[in-house]
Write a protein that holds these residues in place. Structure first.
Motif, PDB file in Angstrom:
ATOM      1  N   ALA A 162      -6.598  12.468  -1.335  1.00 55.86           N
ATOM      2  CA  ALA A 162      -8.109  11.504  -0.684  1.00 55.86           C
ATOM      3  C   ALA A 162      -7.947  10.059  -0.999  1.00 55.86           C
ATOM      4  N   TYR A 163      -7.351   9.641  -2.159  1.00 61.03           N
ATOM      5  CA  TYR A 163      -7.375   8.503  -2.314  1.00 61.03           C
ATOM      6  C   TYR A 163      -6.491   7.625  -1.451  1.00 61.03           C
ATOM      7  N   LYS A 164      -5.247   8.232  -1.232  1.00 60.11           N
ATOM      8  CA  LYS A 164      -4.304   7.499  -0.145  1.00 60.11           C
ATOM      9  C   LYS A 164      -4.996   7.464   1.108  1.00 60.11           C
ATOM     10  N   ARG A 165      -5.569   8.655   1.487  1.00 58.53           N
ATOM     11  CA  ARG A 165      -6.165   8.933   3.083  1.00 58.53           C
ATOM     12  C   ARG A 165      -7.405   7.777   3.089  1.00 58.53           C
ATOM     13  N   LEU A 166      -8.257   7.657   2.320  1.00 59.03           N
ATOM     14  CA  LEU A 166      -9.267   6.809   2.388  1.00 59.03           C
ATOM     15  C   LEU A 166      -8.932   5.297   2.524  1.00 59.03           C
ATOM     16  N   TYR A 167      -7.884   5.090   1.637  1.00 61.03           N
ATOM     17  CA  TYR A 167      -7.243   3.544   1.427  1.00 61.03           C
ATOM     18  C   TYR A 167      -6.520   3.322   2.886  1.00 61.03           C
ATOM     19  N   LYS A 168      -6.078   4.394   3.487  1.00 60.49           N
ATOM     20  CA  LYS A 168      -5.521   4.042   4.865  1.00 60.49           C
ATOM     21  C   LYS A 168      -6.374   4.235   5.950  1.00 60.49           C
ATOM     22  N   CYS A 210      -4.835  19.011  -6.870  1.00 57.78           N
ATOM     23  CA  CYS A 210      -3.858  19.633  -6.196  1.00 57.78           C
ATOM     24  C   CYS A 210      -2.333  19.604  -7.399  1.00 57.78           C
ATOM     25  N   GLY A 211      -2.585  18.654  -8.200  1.00 58.67           N
ATOM     26  CA  GLY A 211      -1.757  18.369  -9.322  1.00 58.67           C
ATOM     27  C   GLY A 211      -0.316  17.777  -8.901  1.00 58.67           C
ATOM     28  N   SER A 212      -0.163  17.423  -7.493  1.00 60.46           N
ATOM     29  CA  SER A 212       1.084  16.789  -6.953  1.00 60.46           C
ATOM     30  C   SER A 212       1.298  15.661  -7.724  1.00 60.46           C
ATOM     31  N   CYS A 213       0.492  14.780  -8.080  1.00 62.71           N
ATOM     32  CA  CYS A 213       0.715  13.379  -8.556  1.00 62.71           C
ATOM     33  C   CYS A 213       1.378  13.575 -10.220  1.00 62.71           C
ATOM     34  N   CYS A 214       1.350  14.907 -10.712  1.00 62.79           N
ATOM     35  CA  CYS A 214       1.842  14.953 -12.086  1.00 62.79           C
ATOM     36  C   CYS A 214       3.399  15.514 -11.869  1.00 62.79           C
ATOM     37  N   GLU A 273      14.206  -4.637  -3.724  1.00 62.96           N
ATOM     38  CA  GLU A 273      14.159  -5.607  -5.009  1.00 62.96           C
ATOM     39  C   GLU A 273      12.727  -6.244  -5.039  1.00 62.96           C
ATOM     40  N   ASN A 274      11.818  -5.902  -4.129  1.00 61.87           N
ATOM     41  CA  ASN A 274      10.508  -6.530  -4.187  1.00 61.87           C
ATOM     42  C   ASN A 274       9.506  -5.558  -4.782  1.00 61.87           C
ATOM     43  N   GLY A 275      10.070  -4.424  -5.255  1.00 67.35           N
ATOM     44  CA  GLY A 275       9.275  -3.535  -5.966  1.00 67.35           C
ATOM     45  C   GLY A 275       8.683  -2.621  -4.594  1.00 67.35           C
ATOM     46  N   ASN A 276       8.914  -2.508  -3.443  1.00 68.63           N
ATOM     47  CA  ASN A 276       8.218  -1.860  -2.359  1.00 68.63           C
ATOM     48  C   ASN A 276       8.907  -0.696  -2.237  1.00 68.63           C
ATOM     49  N   VAL A 277       8.236   0.503  -2.035  1.00 69.92           N
ATOM     50  CA  VAL A 277       8.732   1.751  -1.891  1.00 69.92           C
ATOM     51  C   VAL A 277       8.555   2.479  -0.424  1.00 69.92           C
ATOM     52  N   ASP A 278       9.559   2.813  -0.096  1.00 72.26           N
ATOM     53  CA  ASP A 278       9.524   3.486   1.098  1.00 72.26           C
ATOM     54  C   ASP A 278       9.185   5.051   0.960  1.00 72.26           C
ATOM     55  N   GLU A 279       7.805   5.342   1.097  1.00 64.87           N
ATOM     56  CA  GLU A 279       7.493   6.521   1.036  1.00 64.87           C
ATOM     57  C   GLU A 279       8.060   7.699   1.899  1.00 64.87           C
ATOM     58  N   GLU A 280       8.895   7.490   2.688  1.00 61.57           N
ATOM     59  CA  GLU A 280       9.670   8.603   3.394  1.00 61.57           C
ATOM     60  C   GLU A 280      10.807   9.001   2.218  1.00 61.57           C
ATOM     61  N   LEU A 281      11.227   8.199   1.551  1.00 59.67           N
ATOM     62  CA  LEU A 281      12.479   8.352   0.756  1.00 59.67           C
ATOM     63  C   LEU A 281      12.042   8.925  -0.463  1.00 59.67           C
ATOM     64  N   VAL A 282      10.604   9.330  -0.778  1.00 63.16           N
ATOM     65  CA  VAL A 282      10.393   9.766  -2.076  1.00 63.16           C
ATOM     66  C   VAL A 282      10.676  11.119  -2.290  1.00 63.16           C
ATOM     67  N   GLU A 283      11.301  11.549  -3.236  1.00 64.69           N
ATOM     68  CA  GLU A 283      11.686  12.960  -3.368  1.00 64.69           C
ATOM     69  C   GLU A 283      10.871  13.578  -4.602  1.00 64.69           C
ATOM     70  N   TYR A 284      10.041  14.832  -4.337  1.00 62.28           N
ATOM     71  CA  TYR A 284       9.322  15.258  -5.361  1.00 62.28           C
ATOM     72  C   TYR A 284      10.068  16.619  -5.897  1.00 62.28           C
ATOM     73  N   THR A 285       9.784  16.897  -7.078  1.00 65.77           N
ATOM     74  CA  THR A 285      10.641  18.053  -7.791  1.00 65.77           C
ATOM     75  C   THR A 285       9.603  19.082  -7.891  1.00 65.77           C
ATOM     76  N   ASP A 286       9.648  20.294  -8.295  1.00 65.24           N
ATOM     77  CA  ASP A 286       8.855  21.253  -8.767  1.00 65.24           C
ATOM     78  C   ASP A 286       8.487  21.067 -10.335  1.00 65.24           C
ATOM     79  N   VAL A 287       9.016  20.155 -10.979  1.00 68.71           N
ATOM     80  CA  VAL A 287       9.008  19.943 -12.527  1.00 68.71           C
ATOM     81  C   VAL A 287       7.901  18.984 -12.476  1.00 68.71           C
ATOM     82  N   LEU A 330       1.889   9.121  -3.033  1.00 69.74           N
ATOM     83  CA  LEU A 330       1.117   9.983  -3.275  1.00 69.74           C
ATOM     84  C   LEU A 330       1.197  10.908  -2.139  1.00 69.74           C
ATOM     85  N   PRO A 331       0.922  12.172  -2.107  1.00 71.48           N
ATOM     86  CA  PRO A 331       0.953  13.139  -0.932  1.00 71.48           C
ATOM     87  C   PRO A 331       0.240  12.669   0.207  1.00 71.48           C
TER      88      PRO A 331
END
Length: 180
Positions: free
Chosen positions: A120-126, A49-53, A62-76, A115-116
């Protein structure tokens, strides 16, 4: 930014790595843990899909954790992305051009839940299944591409290169067609 390849080619040599390809075991994605996959199977999970790029804004606590709900993708996208096809133009040597390009591995996957949601990587991991349109399920690239477009998945034809784009301009290009 990270880049992940599509399915390995059908020859015995992987065009992305130059190494001998390993065979894909039948329904490996449902029979083996991610840690048990060979290189070819790992690569075959990518839906291309290319979304990761795409350039994204990721806030860590502060612990390096990411709230995936707050991630903002651009079309760049990364300078190596061919925005017409949605594929990396130099996958095998991408880190020579983009040293900070991330190689997705089982070790770093737990820290990449940005990741979106269709990845597949994220889905299988979960513990989720592959999306119904995944090439490993359809076994037909044309059907997969058609169903991906119908599901609004993929960057082909709707991304722009980071080349000559200012940080300020990138900030105005946040999109909502990718869900982490």
């Amino acid at each position: 930014m990270q880049s992940i390849s599509l399915l390995p080619n059908s020859s015995n040599v992987d065009s992305n790595t130059g190494s001998k390809s390993e065979p894909l075991r039948a329904q490996f994605w449902s029979r083996f843990a991610l840690t048990e996959l060979n290189h070819s199977e790992w690569e075959a999970l990518c839906d291309g899909c290319g979304s990761c790029c795409l350039i994204k804004y990721i806030d860590e606590d502060e612990n390096g954790n990411v709230d995936e709900e707050l991630v903002e993708y651009t079309d760049v996208t990364c300078q190596l992305m061919d925005c017409a096809t949605g594929y990396c133009s130099h996958y095998a040597t991408r880190q020579e051009y983009v040293p900070d390009c991330i190689q997705l591995t089982m070790d770093n996957l737990p820290n990449m839940m940005w990741l979106p949601s269709h990845c597949a990587y994220k889905r299988l991991y979960k513990g989720q299944s592959l999306p119904s349109w995944h090439l490993l399920l359809t076994q037909d690239a044309v059907v997969t591409q058609h169903e991906m477009r119908a599901a609004n998945v993929g960057v082909a034809g709707r991304c722009v290169s980071e080349t000559s784009m200012s940080d300020e301009e990138m900030e105005t290009r946040v999109i909502n067609w990718i869900n982490p």
